[in-house]
Structures are given as C-alpha cells and as structure tokens.
Motif scaffolding. Structure first.
Motif, short mmCIF file in Angstrom:
data_model
loop_
_atom_site.label_atom_id
_atom_site.label_comp_id
_atom_site.label_asym_id
_atom_site.label_seq_id
_atom_site.Cartn_x
_atom_site.Cartn_y
_atom_site.Cartn_z
N ARG A 137 11.50 -0.54 -2.91
CA ARG A 137 10.89 -0.98 -3.83
C ARG A 137 10.13 0.21 -4.48
NH1 ARG A 137 7.39 -6.21 -3.14
NH2 ARG A 137 7.28 -5.19 -1.18
N ASP A 138 9.62 0.98 -3.52
CA ASP A 138 8.54 2.15 -4.31
C ASP A 138 9.47 2.96 -5.15
OD1 ASP A 138 6.14 1.02 -3.08
OD2 ASP A 138 6.06 2.41 -1.49
N GLN A 139 10.51 3.37 -4.59
CA GLN A 139 11.72 4.15 -5.43
C GLN A 139 12.06 3.58 -6.58
OE1 GLN A 139 14.12 5.12 -2.17
NE2 GLN A 139 13.67 7.33 -2.05
N LEU A 161 -6.27 3.14 -1.65
CA LEU A 161 -6.85 2.38 -2.70
C LEU A 161 -6.02 1.17 -3.03
CD1 LEU A 161 -7.54 5.48 -5.00
CD2 LEU A 161 -9.29 4.26 -3.64
N TYR A 162 -4.75 1.55 -2.94
CA TYR A 162 -3.71 0.44 -3.14
C TYR A 162 -3.76 -0.63 -2.11
CZ TYR A 162 -1.65 2.97 -7.02
OH TYR A 162 -1.61 3.86 -8.03
N ARG A 163 -3.96 -0.27 -1.04
CA ARG A 163 -4.06 -1.10 0.07
C ARG A 163 -5.59 -1.79 0.20
NH1 ARG A 163 -1.26 0.10 5.30
NH2 ARG A 163 0.33 1.59 4.84
N ASP A 191 -6.63 9.85 0.07
CA ASP A 191 -5.54 9.01 0.75
C ASP A 191 -5.42 7.95 -0.28
OD1 ASP A 191 -4.10 7.15 1.86
OD2 ASP A 191 -5.20 6.74 3.76
N SER A 192 -4.46 8.25 -1.52
CA SER A 192 -4.53 7.27 -2.48
C SER A 192 -3.68 5.96 -2.05
CB SER A 192 -3.40 8.04 -3.56
OG SER A 192 -2.15 8.17 -3.19
N GLY A 193 -3.15 5.97 -1.03
CA GLY A 193 -2.41 4.73 -0.68
C GLY A 193 -3.52 3.76 -0.03
N ALA A 224 0.50 -4.19 -0.96
CA ALA A 224 0.00 -3.12 -1.89
C ALA A 224 1.15 -2.57 -2.81
CB ALA A 224 -0.44 -2.02 -1.03
N SER A 225 2.35 -2.78 -2.16
CA SER A 225 3.58 -2.33 -2.77
C SER A 225 4.01 -2.98 -3.98
CB SER A 225 4.83 -2.04 -1.96
OG SER A 225 5.92 -1.75 -2.48
N GLY A 226 3.74 -4.49 -3.85
CA GLY A 226 4.10 -5.37 -4.84
C GLY A 226 3.09 -5.08 -6.13
N ARG A 235 7.21 6.70 14.39
CA ARG A 235 6.08 7.08 14.43
C ARG A 235 5.22 6.05 13.95
NH1 ARG A 235 7.46 12.29 10.48
NH2 ARG A 235 8.37 13.73 12.02
N ARG A 236 5.51 5.27 13.02
CA ARG A 236 4.55 3.94 12.68
C ARG A 236 4.38 3.08 13.90
NH1 ARG A 236 3.53 2.77 7.30
NH2 ARG A 236 2.45 4.57 7.19
N TYR A 237 5.40 2.98 14.55
CA TYR A 237 5.28 2.20 16.16
C TYR A 237 4.43 2.81 16.99
CZ TYR A 237 6.88 0.00 20.37
OH TYR A 237 6.80 -0.47 21.49
O1 C5P Z 1 0.94 5.49 1.98
P1 C5P Z 1 0.44 3.91 2.28
O2 C5P Z 1 1.65 3.52 3.14
O3 C5P Z 1 -0.77 3.69 2.39
O4 C5P Z 1 0.77 3.25 0.47
C1 C5P Z 1 0.91 1.96 0.41
C2 C5P Z 1 1.57 1.56 -0.74
O5 C5P Z 1 0.69 1.71 -1.97
C3 C5P Z 1 2.89 2.24 -1.02
O6 C5P Z 1 3.80 1.48 -0.29
C4 C5P Z 1 3.06 2.29 -2.53
O7 C5P Z 1 3.56 1.01 -2.85
C5 C5P Z 1 1.68 2.28 -3.05
N1 C5P Z 1 1.23 3.66 -3.31
C6 C5P Z 1 1.60 4.03 -4.66
N2 C5P Z 1 1.24 5.12 -5.15
C7 C5P Z 1 0.43 5.87 -4.33
C8 C5P Z 1 0.03 5.80 -2.94
C9 C5P Z 1 0.69 4.42 -2.58
O8 C5P Z 1 2.14 3.28 -5.33
N3 C5P Z 1 0.02 7.27 -4.93
#
Ligand code: C5P
Length: 227
Positions: free
Chosen positions: A187-189, A37-39, A33-35, A103-105, A160-162
C-alpha cells in the motif's frame, strides 16, 4: 543556511529505525521518527472512529495532524524518549500493528501528508537531523546530504518485527506479522502521493543477514565519503 540532514527511507522492519537512532546518537544530531507522527494521527483517528476511506474523516484527520500537540523525542541521545500525545504517554500504543495499518490508510491522503510536512521541516535544526521515514529523501528533505534506502527481505523484516514485539511483551504471531508487513509495504508503495520509493540519488542498503554494527560501519563509510 539549513542544518544538514541524513535521510533513512525504506519499509518497516528494514532496520532503518535502529540505524537512524544509532547514527543520530553517534553524530549528536536530532532524530525525526516520521512514522511516529502518522501513528499519532492514527491513534486519534482510532479513538474517534474515523475511517480513511471516508473523505470527511480524512479532513478531520488532517485537522488533527495540523493541531498535533506532540512532545516529540528529537534529542539524538540514543535513548527511547517517550512519545507524548497531549501529555499522555502513547509510546507503546503507537507500536500496535492495528495502529500501523490505520496510519498507512490515512498516510495515503494528501491533506494528512500536507499537515505533517511543515511539522517535519520545523524539526530540522542544528547541528543536524537524522530523518527516518518513507519520503524523507524524495519529498520532505530533497536536499539531504545523504539519502539511504534501507531494505531487507520480507522474511527477515517479519522476524525482526516479531522479536521487537515479543520484547515489548505483545502477543505476536510471525505469519500474521509477515502478511501485515507485505500488505502495508504494497500500500505504501502503490499510493499516488509520496509513495515509498528510493530517491534518484539514494544509496540502497540491503541489511539482510547483517548485524547492526556491520550496517552501521557501511553507513559511516558513506558519510565520511560525503565529508
Ligand atoms: O515507519 P512506521 O512503520 O512507523 O510508519 C507507519 C506508517 O506511516 C507507514 O506504513 C506509512 O504508511 C506511514 N508513513 C509515511 N511516510 C513517512 C513515515 C511513515 O507515509 N515518512
């Protein structure tokens, strides 16, 4: 010889988290769950008061990412293993929407992404890895055997998030969640480095209006086509 990878990329709430957990469990593969890690980086940053707009704080966050002492749930047994940060259970903390925003920032900055790249590739192990994220098929595992880009309408993702947040007891407001999701996706895009986008050879899977079993059947269909 490297272990096989199935990559699930796409926006939050698309269903990719649930799908990747179930696919890992059925295949008996490891799960990344790579997200998370960013979290985790964001949790450290929030506690230290670091700002993703300040270059010195980005460097601090990258150092923290490189030094992450993370007990990561990689066992593909379908269970919700705890996410530990230096021994502390932060499983609930990392799901907070404020943490996601931070995390996104930080995720937009190459030093932070570079620090997490090696860690993610180290988790590629036999018999295989199911990788969930935004850039699994494009950057981290470009040689994945199967790349899926999972989407759903913003309304459905907000719903779904809700439901997830309500189940975990958090006070949730569906309109706020909708706008948080739309803003974070944008932002992620839009970021220059490793933006969220389908790999050229990814299969797009729209889960709008489908239940998990229906989508799983489609995913296993694609997997068996690839042998
Ligand atoms: O998937 P999740 O919502 O946990 O991810 C949190 C944030 O981490 C995303 O909004 C994104 O900015 C960043 N992320 C990323 N690359 C990944 C996984 C997550 O940039 N592989």
């Amino acid at each position: 010889h490297l272990a096989p990878v199935v990559a699930f990329d796409g926006p939050g709430g698309s269903g990719k988290g649930t799908l990747s957990r179930l696919v890992a469990a059925r295949l008996g593969w490891h799960l990344l769950d790579s997200g998370a890690l960013y979290r985790l980086v964001a949790v450290v940053a929030a506690r230290e008061g670091w700002d993703p707009e300040k270059p010195a704080d980005v460097d601090r966050a990258a150092a923290a990412a490189a030094a992450l002492d993370v007990a990561f749930p990689v066992a593909g047994d379908g269970s919700d293993a705890a996410v530990l940060l230096a021994g502390e259970n932060v499983t609930a903390v990392i799901r907070d929407e404020a943490v996601a925003r931070l995390a996104s920032g930080f995720a937009a900055h190459p030093p932070v992404r570079a620090a997490l790249l090696e860690l993610q590739r180290r988790l590629r192990r036999e018999p295989g890895l199911v990788a969930d994220g935004r850039d699994m098929g494009t950057v981290v595992f470009p040689d994945a055997e199967l790349k899926l880009y999972v989407t759903a309408s913003p309304d459905e993702r907000a719903r779904r998030r809700y439901e997830q947040l309500s189940l975990s007891g958090g006070g949730a407001n569906i309109d706020q969640i909708y706008w948080d999701i739309v803003e974070r996706d944008a932002r992620d895009q839009a970021r220059t480095h490793s933006p969220m986008k389908p790999a050229a050879d990814a299969v797009e899977v729209d889960t709008t209006g489908e239940d998990v079993e229906q989508t799983l059947a489609r995913v296993f269909g694609l997997l068996s086509e690839r042998g």
